[in-house]
Design a protein around this motif. Structure first.
Motif, PDB file in Angstrom:
ATOM      1  N   GLN A 169      24.691  34.131  39.520  1.00 25.44           N
ATOM      2  CA  GLN A 169      23.466  34.591  38.862  1.00 25.44           C
ATOM      3  C   GLN A 169      23.723  34.994  37.411  1.00 25.44           C
ATOM      4  N   LEU A 170      24.988  35.218  37.060  1.00 24.44           N
ATOM      5  CA  LEU A 170      25.346  35.639  35.701  1.00 24.44           C
ATOM      6  C   LEU A 170      25.770  34.403  34.913  1.00 24.44           C
ATOM      7  N   LYS A 171      24.848  33.854  34.169  1.00 24.17           N
ATOM      8  CA  LYS A 171      25.082  32.540  33.553  1.00 24.17           C
ATOM      9  C   LYS A 171      26.097  32.576  32.414  1.00 24.17           C
ATOM     10  N   THR A 172      26.488  33.779  31.987  1.00 18.28           N
ATOM     11  CA  THR A 172      27.504  33.853  30.933  1.00 18.28           C
ATOM     12  C   THR A 172      28.921  33.737  31.497  1.00 18.28           C
ATOM     13  N   VAL A 173      29.049  33.823  32.814  1.00 15.11           N
ATOM     14  CA  VAL A 173      30.366  33.713  33.452  1.00 15.11           C
ATOM     15  C   VAL A 173      30.606  32.255  33.826  1.00 15.11           C
ATOM     16  N   CYS A 174      31.732  31.699  33.406  1.00 12.74           N
ATOM     17  CA  CYS A 174      31.994  30.269  33.596  1.00 12.74           C
ATOM     18  C   CYS A 174      33.364  30.034  34.225  1.00 12.74           C
ATOM     19  N   VAL A 175      33.482  28.906  34.888  1.00 11.95           N
ATOM     20  CA  VAL A 175      34.790  28.432  35.333  1.00 11.95           C
ATOM     21  C   VAL A 175      35.680  28.267  34.106  1.00 11.95           C
ATOM     22  N   GLY A 176      36.919  28.746  34.210  1.00  8.85           N
ATOM     23  CA  GLY A 176      37.854  28.686  33.093  1.00  8.85           C
ATOM     24  C   GLY A 176      37.961  29.989  32.332  1.00  8.85           C
ATOM     25  N   ASP A 177      37.037  30.941  32.574  1.00  7.63           N
ATOM     26  CA  ASP A 177      37.109  32.237  31.896  1.00  7.63           C
ATOM     27  C   ASP A 177      38.312  33.033  32.395  1.00  7.63           C
ATOM     28  N   HIS A 178      39.105  33.527  31.468  1.00  7.38           N
ATOM     29  CA  HIS A 178      40.231  34.418  31.788  1.00  7.38           C
ATOM     30  C   HIS A 178      39.694  35.828  32.005  1.00  7.38           C
ATOM     31  N   ILE A 179      40.061  36.447  33.122  1.00  9.95           N
ATOM     32  CA  ILE A 179      39.675  37.827  33.400  1.00  9.95           C
ATOM     33  C   ILE A 179      40.725  38.727  32.763  1.00  9.95           C
ATOM     34  N   GLU A 180      40.367  39.345  31.646  1.00  9.92           N
ATOM     35  CA  GLU A 180      41.320  40.138  30.883  1.00  9.92           C
ATOM     36  C   GLU A 180      41.370  41.589  31.336  1.00  9.92           C
ATOM     37  N   ALA A 181      40.227  42.132  31.802  1.00 13.16           N
ATOM     38  CA  ALA A 181      40.188  43.539  32.197  1.00 13.16           C
ATOM     39  C   ALA A 181      39.065  43.766  33.195  1.00 13.16           C
ATOM     40  N   ILE A 182      39.263  44.742  34.064  1.00 11.56           N
ATOM     41  CA  ILE A 182      38.236  45.231  34.992  1.00 11.56           C
ATOM     42  C   ILE A 182      38.022  46.701  34.676  1.00 11.56           C
ATOM     43  N   ASN A 183      36.796  47.048  34.276  1.00  8.06           N
ATOM     44  CA  ASN A 183      36.498  48.429  33.875  1.00  8.06           C
ATOM     45  C   ASN A 183      37.496  48.935  32.825  1.00  8.06           C
ATOM     46  N   ASP A 184      37.758  48.098  31.828  1.00  9.94           N
ATOM     47  CA  ASP A 184      38.651  48.427  30.708  1.00  9.94           C
ATOM     48  C   ASP A 184      40.106  48.594  31.115  1.00  9.94           C
ATOM     49  N   GLN A 185      40.431  48.276  32.369  1.00  6.87           N
ATOM     50  CA  GLN A 185      41.827  48.296  32.797  1.00  6.87           C
ATOM     51  C   GLN A 185      42.389  46.880  32.668  1.00  6.87           C
ATOM     52  N   SER A 186      43.373  46.708  31.790  1.00 13.65           N
ATOM     53  CA  SER A 186      43.932  45.383  31.569  1.00 13.65           C
ATOM     54  C   SER A 186      44.613  44.868  32.828  1.00 13.65           C
ATOM     55  N   ILE A 187      44.362  43.605  33.128  1.00 10.24           N
ATOM     56  CA  ILE A 187      45.033  42.980  34.268  1.00 10.24           C
ATOM     57  C   ILE A 187      45.917  41.820  33.803  1.00 10.24           C
ATOM     58  N   VAL A 188      46.189  41.771  32.504  1.00 11.58           N
ATOM     59  CA  VAL A 188      47.112  40.756  31.990  1.00 11.58           C
ATOM     60  C   VAL A 188      48.484  40.975  32.632  1.00 11.58           C
ATOM     61  N   GLY A 205      27.062  48.012  45.173  1.00  9.35           N
ATOM     62  CA  GLY A 205      26.007  48.840  44.610  1.00  9.35           C
ATOM     63  C   GLY A 205      26.394  49.631  43.384  1.00  9.35           C
ATOM     64  N   ILE A 206      27.672  49.615  43.006  1.00 13.24           N
ATOM     65  CA  ILE A 206      28.130  50.371  41.833  1.00 13.24           C
ATOM     66  C   ILE A 206      28.544  49.376  40.756  1.00 13.24           C
ATOM     67  N   PRO A 207      27.895  49.411  39.571  1.00 10.06           N
ATOM     68  CA  PRO A 207      28.222  48.437  38.521  1.00 10.06           C
ATOM     69  C   PRO A 207      29.664  48.605  38.040  1.00 10.06           C
ATOM     70  N   PHE A 208      30.283  47.492  37.696  1.00 10.05           N
ATOM     71  CA  PHE A 208      31.587  47.505  37.040  1.00 10.05           C
ATOM     72  C   PHE A 208      31.579  46.438  35.955  1.00 10.05           C
ATOM     73  N   THR A 209      32.530  46.530  35.055  1.00 11.20           N
ATOM     74  CA  THR A 209      32.546  45.656  33.889  1.00 11.20           C
ATOM     75  C   THR A 209      33.731  44.700  33.938  1.00 11.20           C
ATOM     76  N   LEU A 210      33.464  43.450  33.645  1.00 11.75           N
ATOM     77  CA  LEU A 210      34.514  42.435  33.488  1.00 11.75           C
ATOM     78  C   LEU A 210      34.607  42.069  32.012  1.00 11.75           C
ATOM     79  N   ARG A 211      35.815  42.106  31.479  1.00 16.75           N
ATOM     80  CA  ARG A 211      36.035  41.568  30.140  1.00 16.75           C
ATOM     81  C   ARG A 211      36.665  40.183  30.294  1.00 16.75           C
ATOM     82  N   LEU A 212      35.959  39.202  29.802  1.00 15.52           N
ATOM     83  CA  LEU A 212      36.349  37.813  29.986  1.00 15.52           C
ATOM     84  C   LEU A 212      36.659  37.164  28.645  1.00 15.52           C
TER      85      LEU A 212
END
Length: 333
Positions: A169-188, A205-212
């Motif tokens: 449903q989130l059209k800005t998220v695409c195949v090939g996007d690198h997930i760099e952080a979850i809730n500002d926590q780096s996962i590199v 039910g609780i929003p969280f943020t993906l940095r892609l």
């Protein structure tokens, strides 16, 4: 002394002394003469000469940046990290700029994703960092609808988006996007299974943020939303040799997988997605290699633990993998 008469002790002693004297004379005569010995055997004949050995030619691969660049030539790498370093050197960029590579296509095509094997005639396209974006996500069901893989050098990225899922449903998220952080926590630096576990543990039910970070696109690719096909993933042309990259040890040149190995690898890759939310053909290949010659699931589990112990696969996954390999081996699939 006549026949039949008993020999006196003096006669016996005299006879013994005569025998000893004769032995001494014989030894004196033979002193300094070696006993005759058989002549030495001739050396074995050398084996017939075989075909002359020629040094294997240096493997040179051609590469471009996927969004557009001149063609470069690279060689002398044994794993993905070294491959990225060679590509970065050719194009004067940092290896950390490279998100992933595809083979024989500049598009973000997960069927063409470079895993642990490269065909000796394959052309390598490197996809580098492009736009960074932050997306707020709220889970409405347990699964987000993402399949995660990684590039073997510390970057996890999205390999598949399930149609109709939360992420779809989130059209800005695409195949090939690198997930760099979850809730500002780096996962590199995290492996794909670790990232999949973090996402699965996000509460509903609780929003969280993906940095892609999306791959940089050429003008003709801007606006594309790529979804990976569901079949024939990573299939290579039969009859070719490939360069098998390894995390430990030197790379090796080997034939492409036979029909059993290819089918078994595909089934194991499906199970990895089902159980762990990841797809990884190189990992699936390693699992099949560990199990194809084993006689029972205990031997298989022991062999798998020796090469992939860090994954801590659950027992139910191991039994399903063992069953899948057996089904393919016995022609039930």
């Amino acid at each position: 002394m006549q026949n039949g008469e008993a020999m006196s002790p003096q006669d016996s002693k005299a006879g013994a002394e005569a025998v000893e004297e004769q032995k001494a004379q014989n030894q004196s005569q033979n002193q300094g003469c070696a006993e005759p010995t058989a002549p030495p055997l001739p050396p074995p004949s050398p084996p017939p000469p075989g075909p002359p050995e020629y040094p294997r030619p240096r493997l040179i691969f051609h590469t471009q940046l996927a969004h557009g660049s001149p063609t470069g030539r690279i060689h002398g790498f044994t794993n993905v990290k070294e491959l990225y370093a060679k590509i970065a050197e050719v194009f004067n960029i940092s290896p950390s700029e490279i998100l992933f590579c595809t083979l024989n296509s500049h598009k973000v095509d997960m069927q063409k994703l470079l895993g642990g094997q490269i065909g000796l005639e394959d052309f390598i396209f490197a996809h580098v960092r492009g736009e960074t974006k932050e997306v707020e996500v709220t889970k409405t069901e347990d699964a987000l609808g993402l399949t995660i893989t990684d590039n073997g050098a510390g970057y996890a990225f999205i390999k598949r988006i399930k149609e109709g899922s939360t992420i779809d449903q989130l059209k800005t998220v695409c195949v090939g996007d690198h997930i760099e952080a979850i809730n500002d926590q780096s996962i590199v630096g995290c492996r794909h299974y670790e990232v999949a576990k973090m996402l699965k543990e996000q509460p509903r039910g609780i929003p969280f943020t993906l940095r892609l970070v999306g791959p940089k696109k050429a003008f003709d690719m801007i606006g594309m939303r790529t979804r990976a096909p569901k079949s024939n993933e990573g299939k290579m042309v039969n009859g070719r040799e490939t360069l098998r990259l390894r995390s430990k040890g030197a790379a090796t040149v080997q034939e492409v997988q036979n029909e059993f190995e290819e089918q078994a690898t595909k089934k194991v890759d499906d199970l990895l997605e089902s159980y762990m939310g990841i797809r990884d053909l190189e990992l699936a290949t390693t699992i099949v290699e560990a199990g194809k010659d084993k006689k029972n699931p205990d031997d298989f589990a022991e062999a798998l633990d020796s090469v992939l112990g860090d994954f801590a696969f659950p027992d139910v996954f191991l039994f399903d993998v063992w069953g899948a390999i057996g089904d393919v081996k016995n022609g039930r699939i």
